[in-house]
Design an enzyme around this catalytic site. Structure first.
Site, PDB file in Angstrom:
ATOM      1  N   LYS A 136       0.807  -1.207   0.000  1.00  0.00           N
ATOM      2  CA  LYS A 136       0.000   0.000   0.000  1.00  0.00           C
ATOM      3  C   LYS A 136       0.852   1.274   0.000  1.00  0.00           C
ATOM      4  O   LYS A 136       0.638   2.168  -0.819  1.00  0.00           O
ATOM      5  CB  LYS A 136      -0.900  -0.026   1.241  1.00  0.00           C
ATOM      6  CG  LYS A 136      -1.814   1.149   1.341  1.00  0.00           C
ATOM      7  CD  LYS A 136      -2.437   1.206   2.719  1.00  0.00           C
ATOM      8  CE  LYS A 136      -1.398   1.585   3.745  1.00  0.00           C
ATOM      9  NZ  LYS A 136      -1.989   1.781   5.077  1.00  0.00           N
ATOM     10  N   THR A 137       1.817   1.318   0.892  1.00  0.00           N
ATOM     11  CA  THR A 137       2.634   2.525   0.981  1.00  0.00           C
ATOM     12  C   THR A 137       3.401   2.762  -0.310  1.00  0.00           C
ATOM     13  O   THR A 137       3.558   3.889  -0.767  1.00  0.00           O
ATOM     14  CB  THR A 137       3.607   2.435   2.177  1.00  0.00           C
ATOM     15  OG1 THR A 137       2.862   1.984   3.309  1.00  0.00           O
ATOM     16  CG2 THR A 137       4.202   3.789   2.486  1.00  0.00           C
ATOM     17  N   ASP A 142      -5.324   8.035   3.618  1.00  0.00           N
ATOM     18  CA  ASP A 142      -4.799   6.736   4.004  1.00  0.00           C
ATOM     19  C   ASP A 142      -5.732   6.101   5.040  1.00  0.00           C
ATOM     20  O   ASP A 142      -6.435   6.813   5.751  1.00  0.00           O
ATOM     21  CB  ASP A 142      -3.401   6.946   4.593  1.00  0.00           C
ATOM     22  CG  ASP A 142      -2.661   5.647   4.771  1.00  0.00           C
ATOM     23  OD1 ASP A 142      -2.978   4.678   4.066  1.00  0.00           O
ATOM     24  OD2 ASP A 142      -1.748   5.603   5.619  1.00  0.00           O
ATOM     25  N   GLU A 143      -5.719   4.794   5.153  1.00  0.00           N
ATOM     26  CA  GLU A 143      -6.538   4.082   6.148  1.00  0.00           C
ATOM     27  C   GLU A 143      -7.974   4.595   6.119  1.00  0.00           C
ATOM     28  O   GLU A 143      -8.582   4.900   7.148  1.00  0.00           O
ATOM     29  CB  GLU A 143      -5.966   4.282   7.569  1.00  0.00           C
ATOM     30  CG  GLU A 143      -4.510   3.928   7.727  1.00  0.00           C
ATOM     31  CD  GLU A 143      -4.270   2.432   7.856  1.00  0.00           C
ATOM     32  OE1 GLU A 143      -5.198   1.650   7.584  1.00  0.00           O
ATOM     33  OE2 GLU A 143      -3.144   2.052   8.200  1.00  0.00           O
ATOM     34  N   GLN A 180      -9.662  -4.303   7.859  1.00  0.00           N
ATOM     35  CA  GLN A 180      -8.804  -3.798   8.930  1.00  0.00           C
ATOM     36  C   GLN A 180      -9.420  -2.589   9.620  1.00  0.00           C
ATOM     37  O   GLN A 180      -8.724  -1.799  10.254  1.00  0.00           O
ATOM     38  CB  GLN A 180      -7.417  -3.447   8.380  1.00  0.00           C
ATOM     39  CG  GLN A 180      -6.679  -4.671   7.859  1.00  0.00           C
ATOM     40  CD  GLN A 180      -5.272  -4.346   7.409  1.00  0.00           C
ATOM     41  OE1 GLN A 180      -4.444  -3.916   8.200  1.00  0.00           O
ATOM     42  NE2 GLN A 180      -5.001  -4.540   6.130  1.00  0.00           N
ATOM     43  N   ARG A 221       0.259  -9.250  10.848  1.00  0.00           N
ATOM     44  CA  ARG A 221       1.498  -8.502  11.090  1.00  0.00           C
ATOM     45  C   ARG A 221       2.714  -9.390  10.897  1.00  0.00           C
ATOM     46  O   ARG A 221       3.836  -8.914  10.762  1.00  0.00           O
ATOM     47  CB  ARG A 221       1.550  -7.910  12.519  1.00  0.00           C
ATOM     48  CG  ARG A 221       0.449  -6.918  12.877  1.00  0.00           C
ATOM     49  CD  ARG A 221       0.304  -5.840  11.874  1.00  0.00           C
ATOM     50  NE  ARG A 221      -0.757  -6.161  10.936  1.00  0.00           N
ATOM     51  CZ  ARG A 221      -0.933  -5.540   9.781  1.00  0.00           C
ATOM     52  NH1 ARG A 221      -0.116  -4.583   9.423  1.00  0.00           N
ATOM     53  NH2 ARG A 221      -1.912  -5.881   8.970  1.00  0.00           N
TER      54      ARG A 221
END
Length: 735
Positions: A37-38, A225-226, A256, A626
Site C-alpha cells: 500500500k505505501t 490513508d486508512e 482492517q 502482522r
DNA sequence: CTGGTCATTTTTTTT
DNA sequence: AAATGACCAG
C-alpha cells in the site's frame, strides 16, 4: 533528481501500476494486508509530480504521525530536493492538519490563535467539572461514559445545540446538560479537544466560503490513508476539500477497520463507489509480506465476518511454517513461553530483536510480559507514545507552558497552582474563585488582584503574588522573535528550562534522594532536549522569524498529538510490545499474540453486538497479518484479572482458524496427548468426507480446537449435523 | 495546609 | 492489582 515515469513504474504488479497511473477523478484502492500500500501511495504521488502536477498541490492525510513521516520520507526519496519540505507535498495527520488550519484561520474559525489542545486527561478533568456544574450525579454516570457520548456526538458533527435538539430520554437529557457545560468550559479556556479539531474544521469549511475555496484550490490532489478508519467528520473534511475537483484517492481495507468505537464509519469505504459513480476501484489482494499458512489462517478467520466484501488473499512466498496455537497454565507461564518463543527466533533462526513483536488486546497485559522479558534478558520497548508525556512531572511542566501560551487555560492553571505545593491550598483557591465569579474575572486575573481581596491571609497573598510574578516572567521571556531554525529551538529549550527551574519543579525533586524522583528529574531534562530538537512544521506564509510564543504553541501541539505508534522505532534493537490497535500498519518477522480468550479477544464489551464482534475479529485478523514468517497465538487456562484468579474460556477465534493451517500445542498440564489431537485436526480438514459407523457418510463443516481436544461439526448425508470429539469418535476419512 | 491512611472504583482499543 | 478520592491528624 526526479524519477522518470519508467523508474516509478518499475517493479510494480499490474494492479499496483493501475493505481499509480490513475490521474484525475476518484480512486479507491482496496489494499489487503501486506499488499504494498505505501509503495502504491508514494509512487502515485511521485507519478503525479513527474506528470507535471505541482507538488504543493498534493495533500495526503494519515492517522498517525509515524505513517505521515514514513510516507513523507519515502516520497522525498523519489523527489528532487527542492520539492521536499516547504513547497513539497503536504503530508500530515488529520488532526495536525486541522490544528494548523485552525490556527492559520483562527479568526474565521472564531478561535484564539494559541488555543490549547486538551488530551484525554485534561478532557476528563473538564468533563468532571462540567458534571459538577450540571449537577449530574457521577455515581450513575461515569465521566468516561459521558465523555464517550459527547465524543460520539462530535464525530457525528452534532454540537451541543444540535445534540440537544435531537436528544430524547433521561440519559440523553443528562448528557445534553453536561455537553453544554463542557462546551462552555472549553470556550472559556480557549481550548479544543481532539474531536473539536475535526468538528471545528468542518464548521470552518462550511461557513467560510473564502477559506473553503482557498483550500480547495490549493490542494488539488487528495490522498486519504486508512480510509476504513475515517469517521463522519473526517469524511466531510475530505470530501469538502475534494468537492471542486473530485481528485480524491482513498486507500484502505475494510477488513482492517478497527476504530468503529471511535466513530469510524466502515460504510465510508464500503459505499465509496456509490458516492463517486465514476470511481476507479483497484483491489490489491496479493500479500508480499507473509508466508502461506499465515495468510490462510488470516483469510479463514476473516471469512467468518458476514458484513464484508469478499476478497481473495494470497501469497507467492511459499507455505512457510504453521502458526502455533499454545495453551498455557496462567499468564506467567504464557509470558515465559513468549520469552522462549522470542529467544528461539533469535537463536535458531537468527531473527533480530527489532523484527519481533508481542501483541495484546489491552495494555494491562503488558505488565507480566515485562517481568518475563526482563528475567529472560530480552530487550524490549513498550509502544506507548504518550507514556512519556503522561508522567506526572512532564504533565506539570507542560501545564506551566500551556498557561504561558494560553493564559485562559484554567484546567492547566488549576493543575499547577499548587504544584509543587506553595501554600495555595483548597481554601485559598475557593476564595479566589468566588472573587473571580463576583468580578467576572478569569482566574488568572483574579489571582493578579489577590492584594485587593478581603479574607485572605497575608501568607496566601504572598504566595499568590510570587506565583503570578513567576508566570509573568516566563511569559515575558517568550514575547521575543526567534529564528525559524534550530537556533530558535535553543530559545524554546531555554524557556522550558526556565519554567522547570522557576516553577520549583526542579528543586522539589532535587531535594529528594529517592531513585524515583531522580528519574523524574532526568525526565524533565529530556523534555528540555525534546524542545531543543523541535522544529516547527513549514507554514504557508512565513518570515524567517516567529514569536517564541508561537513556536511554543507549535511544540505543545505536536506533543498533544503524539500517538503510540509514533514510538515504534525500527532502528531500535529491541522487541516491541504493543496493543493490536497500535500494531496496524506494521510488520515483523516473528509475532506473538497473547490472551486469545473470550472476554479479552473478543473483548467483553463487544460481546452483545454482532458488529462489534466482527470488529474484534478484524482486530485478530490485523494481529495475525502482522507476521511475516512466524506466529504464535497463545492463551492462558487461568488468568488473574483485577486481583481475581479465574479459569478462562478459549477465544472463539481460535476455533475459526482453519485447522489445517495451524499447529496446536497444549502446555497447560494434562495435555501429553495433544500432539495427536493436532494430527486429528489435520487428518479431517474442513470439506473432507468422512464415514461414521452409526451416522454414515458426512462432510466436515468446521473444526474447533478446544483446550480439551479438537472437535468437528460434521453434516451427515442422513440429514443431521453432529459435533464430534475427534479423539473419541470412530471416524474414518473416505476421501 | 500538608501528608498520610483508608475506602472505593475501575471494566478496551486512541487521535 | 492499582489508581483515585475522601477523610483526618499533625
Amino acid at each position: 533528481m526526479a524519477a522518470t515515469h519508467e523508474a516509478i513504474l518499475a517493479n510494480l504488479t499490474n494492479a499496483q501500476r493501475a493505481a499509480v497511473t490513475h490521474r484525475d477523478g476518484a480512486l479507491l484502492v482496496l489494499a489487503g494486508p501486506g499488499s504494498g500500500k505505501t509503495t502504491v501511495v508514494t509512487h502515485r504521488m511521485a507519478h503525479l509530480i513527474a506528470g507535471g502536477v505541482p507538488s504543493w498541490q498534493i495533500l495526503a492525510l494519515t492517522f498517525t504521525n509515524k505513517a505521515a513521516g514514513e510516507m513523507g520520507e519515502r516520497m522525498a526519496a523519489m523527489l528532487p530536493r527542492r520539492l521536499t519540505g516547504r513547497g513539497g507535498p503536504t503530508v500530515a495527520t488529520f488532526h495536525s492538519f486541522c490544528a494548523r488550519q485552525l490556527r492559520q484561520f483562527a479568526e474565521a474559525a472564531d478561535l484564539a490563535p494559541r488555543y490549547s489542545i486538551y488530551d484525554e486527561a485534561d478532557r476528563r478533568d473538564a468533563i468532571k467539572q462540567a458534571m459538577k456544574q450540571a449537577e449530574v450525579d457521577s455515581t450513575n454516570f461515569t465521566p468516561g461514559a459521558i465523555g464517550a457520548a459527547i465524543s460520539n456526538a462530535k464525530n457525528r458533527l452534532l454540537d451541543a445545540q444540535a445534540f440537544a435538539a435531537q436528544a430524547s430520554g433521561f440519559r440523553e437529557g443528562l448528557i445534553t446538560r453536561v455537553y453544554s457545560a463542557y462546551e462552555k468550559i472549553l470556550r472559556a479556556n480557549d481550548a479544543l479537544d481532539f474531536d473539536d479539531l475535526l468538528l471545528r474544521m468542518v464548521r470552518l469549511l462550511r461557513t467560510d466560503e473564502q477559506v473553503r475555496t482557498q483550500l480547495q484550490q490549493r490542494y488539488h490532489y487528495l490522498l486519504i490513508d486508512e480510509y476504513q478508519d475515517t469517521n463522519h467528520a473526517q469524511f466531510v473534511i475530505a470530501h469538502t476539500l475534494a468537492a471542486s475537483h473530485g481528485n480524491i484517492c482513498v486507500v484502505g481495507d475494510p477488513d482492517q477497520s478497527i476504530y468503529g468505537w471511535r466513530g469510524a464509519d466502515i460504510s465510508n469505504i464500503l459505499e465509496f463507489e456509490q458516492q463517486y459513480s465514476m470511481a476507479k476501484v483497484v483491489p490489491l489482494g496479493q500479500n508480499f509480506r507473509s508466508t502461506g499458512h499465515i495468510v490462510d489462517a488470516a483469510a479463514g478467520l476473516i471469512e467468518c465476518n458476514k458484513r464484508r466484501k469478499s476478497k481473495r488473499l494470497y501469497t507467492e512466498l511459499g507455505a512457510g511454517e504453521r502458526p502455533a496455537v499454545v495453551i498455557c497454565r496462567d499468564e506467567q507461564h504464557e509470558a515465559a513461553l513468549v520469552a522462549d518463543f522470542l529467544r528461539g527466533q533469535s537463536e535458531q533462526h537468527g531473527v533480530v530483536w527489532k523484527e519481533m513483536a508481542v501483541l495484546y488486546r489491552v495494555n494491562a497485559l503488558s505488565r507480566v510480559l515485562e517481568e518475563a522479558l526482563r528475567t529472560a534478558e530480552i530487550p524490549y520497548v513498550i509502544a506507548r507514545g504518550t507514556a512519556f508525556y503522561d508522567r506526572k512531572e512532564i504533565k506539570d511542566a507542560l501545564a506551566y507552558l500551556r498557561v504561558i501560551a494560553n493564559p485562559n487555560d484554567e484546567v492547566s492553571l488549576r493543575r499547577i497552582i499548587n504544584t509543587p505545593s506553595r501554600g495555595i491550598g483548597k481554601t485559598t483557591l475557593k476564595k479566589v474563585e468566588l472573587f473571580a465569579i463576583d468580578g467576572q474575572l478569569r482566574l488568572l486575573e483574579a489571582l493578579r488582584r489577590a492584594g485587593d481581596m478581603t479574607g485572605l491571609t497575608s501568607r496566601a497573598v504572598n504566595a499568590i503574588t510570587k506565583f503570578v510574578q513567576m508566570l509573568e516572567g516566563c511569559h515575558n521571556a517568550a514575547v521575543v522573535e526567534v529564528p525559524r531554525t534550530l537556533a530558535g529551538s535553543k530559545h524554546l529549550a531555554r524557556l522550558v528550562e526556565q519554567v522547570i527551574r522557576e516553577s520549583g519543579l526542579e528543586s522539589a525533586y532535587q531535594r529528594s534522594p529517592t531513585e524515583e524522583d531522580q528519574q523524574r528529574l532526568a525526565n524533565l531534562e529530556e523534555l528540555i532536549s525534546a524542545a531543543a530538537q523541535f522544529v516547527a512544521p513549514p507554514a504557508d506564509e512565513q518570515g524567517p522569524e516567529l514569536r517564541l510564543l508561537d513556536l511554543l504553541t507549535a511544540f505543545l501541539e505536536s506533543v498533544a498529538l503524539v500517538s503510540d505508534a509514533d514510538l515504534v522505532d525500527p532502528q531500535r534493537g529491541t522487541v516491541t510490545l504493543m496493543t493490536l490497535h497500535t500494531a496496524k500498519g506494521l510488520e515483523f518477522s516473528a509475532v506473538a499474540m497473547i490472551g486469545l480468550e473470550e472476554g479479552l479477544l473478543p473483548h467483553v464489551r463487544a460481546a452483545d453486538s454482532e458488529s462489534e464482534l466482527e470488529e474484534e475479529r478484524r482486530l485478530c485478523f490485523v494481529g495475525i497479518t502482522r507476521a511475516k514468517r512466524r506466529l504464535q497465538l497463545s492463551r492462558a487456562a487461568v488468568r488473574t484479572h483485577r486481583g481475581i484468579r479465574e479459569p478462562t474460556i478459549e477465544s472463539r477465534f481460535l476455533g475459526e482458524l482453519p485447522a489445517e493451517s495451524i499447529v496446536l500445542s497444549d502446555q497447560a498440564g494434562e495435555g501429553v496427548r495433544l500432539d495427536h489431537e493436532r494430527d486429528n485436526a489435520v487428518e479431517f480438514p474442513v470439506g473432507s468426507i468422512v464415514r461414521h459407523p452409526k451416522f454414515g457418510l458426512g462432510r466436515v463443516e468446521s473444526i474447533m480446537l478446544r483446550a480439551v481436544g479438537a472437535s468437528a461439526r460434521v453434516a451427515f448425508s442422513t440429514g443431521g449435523t453432529k459435533t464430534l470429539i475427534l479423539d473419541f469418535a470412530p471416524l474414518e476419512r473416505v476421501e
